[in-house]
Write a protein that holds these residues in place. Structure first.
Motif, PDB file in Angstrom:
ATOM      1  N   LYS A 101     -31.830 -21.766 -52.008  1.00 35.25           N
ATOM      2  CA  LYS A 101     -32.007 -20.974 -53.001  1.00 35.25           C
ATOM      3  C   LYS A 101     -33.736 -20.387 -52.503  1.00 35.25           C
ATOM      4  CE  LYS A 101     -31.030 -23.509 -57.607  1.00 35.25           C
ATOM      5  NZ  LYS A 101     -31.460 -23.960 -58.756  1.00 35.25           N
ATOM      6  N   GLN A 148     -32.401 -12.699 -42.111  1.00 37.12           N
ATOM      7  CA  GLN A 148     -32.055 -13.809 -43.268  1.00 37.12           C
ATOM      8  C   GLN A 148     -33.320 -14.961 -42.959  1.00 37.12           C
ATOM      9  OE1 GLN A 148     -28.181 -14.957 -41.788  1.00 37.12           O
ATOM     10  NE2 GLN A 148     -27.188 -14.075 -43.458  1.00 37.12           N
ATOM     11  N   GLY A 178     -26.710 -24.311 -48.755  1.00 35.49           N
ATOM     12  CA  GLY A 178     -26.694 -23.393 -48.951  1.00 35.49           C
ATOM     13  C   GLY A 178     -28.359 -23.270 -49.964  1.00 35.49           C
ATOM     14  N   ARG A 237     -22.526 -17.769 -48.234  1.00 41.48           N
ATOM     15  CA  ARG A 237     -21.143 -17.161 -47.673  1.00 41.48           C
ATOM     16  C   ARG A 237     -21.788 -16.669 -46.827  1.00 41.48           C
ATOM     17  NH1 ARG A 237     -20.930 -16.060 -52.450  1.00 41.48           N
ATOM     18  NH2 ARG A 237     -19.669 -17.661 -54.112  1.00 41.48           N
ATOM     19  N   ASN A 238     -22.444 -15.709 -46.019  1.00 42.86           N
ATOM     20  CA  ASN A 238     -23.284 -15.072 -44.870  1.00 42.86           C
ATOM     21  C   ASN A 238     -24.146 -15.734 -43.934  1.00 42.86           C
ATOM     22  OD1 ASN A 238     -21.930 -13.139 -47.017  1.00 42.86           O
ATOM     23  ND2 ASN A 238     -24.217 -12.529 -47.751  1.00 42.86           N
ATOM     24  N   TYR A 260     -33.392 -13.927 -52.196  1.00 45.37           N
ATOM     25  CA  TYR A 260     -31.738 -14.481 -52.150  1.00 45.37           C
ATOM     26  C   TYR A 260     -31.043 -14.026 -50.942  1.00 45.37           C
ATOM     27  CZ  TYR A 260     -26.770 -16.156 -53.573  1.00 45.37           C
ATOM     28  OH  TYR A 260     -25.606 -15.984 -53.148  1.00 45.37           O
ATOM     29  N   ASP A 278     -27.172 -15.054 -49.495  1.00 53.82           N
ATOM     30  CA  ASP A 278     -25.721 -15.440 -49.715  1.00 53.82           C
ATOM     31  C   ASP A 278     -25.667 -16.285 -48.665  1.00 53.82           C
ATOM     32  OD1 ASP A 278     -23.642 -15.613 -51.197  1.00 53.82           O
ATOM     33  OD2 ASP A 278     -22.646 -13.772 -51.900  1.00 53.82           O
TER      34      ASP A 278
END
Length: 163
Positions: free
Chosen positions: A150, A105, A148, A118-119, A114, A116
């Motif tokens: 961007k 990530q 988060g 949520r991950n 990108y 997410d």
């Protein structure tokens, strides 16, 4: 009887209220290096905005994020910066946060891809300080953010207060 438990106090359920959405741009990293327990990187906050029903405005170019990056992918962030509301009030904000992700990530974000939110886990506790009468209520709230990143690097979050 010795095995009986006392009646538990009827405590209110947890309620939250969204305060605002915030988006901050940071200057390039200032690597401090290995400080003994983690790698310290500082990100100066260069600009941004926040908007919600009760307050909105801009992030002043004043403040930074001290990011302690541990080898186990557990990062600790401590920030301090200034908000200026659209009616001219100054609000000092400081945070204490945690960021947990994978190497893959991190590499994807570094490539501008990108990932997410949520991950991965990116959360912080927020403290406000202001002398502006209209916003003094912020001085006493417990607030937190769900965050988060961007692909272009801006740090974004929804700020909530516990009611």
């Amino acid at each position: 009887m010795a095995n009986e438990r006392p009646v538990q106090l009827d405590i209110p359920a947890l309620e939250v209220e969204k305060l605002f959405y915030l988006e901050a741009k940071c200057d390039p990293i200032i690597p401090v290096g290995d400080v003994g327990t983690a790698e310290l990187n500082i990100y100066c906050i260069s600009e941004g905005y926040f908007e919600g029903e009760k307050l909105r405005g801009e992030i002043l170019k004043f403040g930074a994020d001290w990011n302690y990056m541990y080898p186990n992918r557990y990062d600790v962030m401590k920030t301090r910066y200034l908000l200026k509301t659209d009616d001219g009030a100054i609000i000092s904000i400081s945070t204490d946060g945690r960021y947990l992700n994978t190497l893959e990530q991190d590499q994807a974000l570094d490539r501008g891809e990108y990932v997410d939110p949520r991950n991965y886990y990116f959360r912080q506790h927020i403290f406000f300080e202001t002398g502006a009468e209209k916003y003094k209520w912020l001085n006493g709230v417990i607030a937190f953010a769900v965050m988060g990143i961007k692909p272009t690097g801006e740090i974004c979050y929804n700020a909530y207060m516990l009611k």
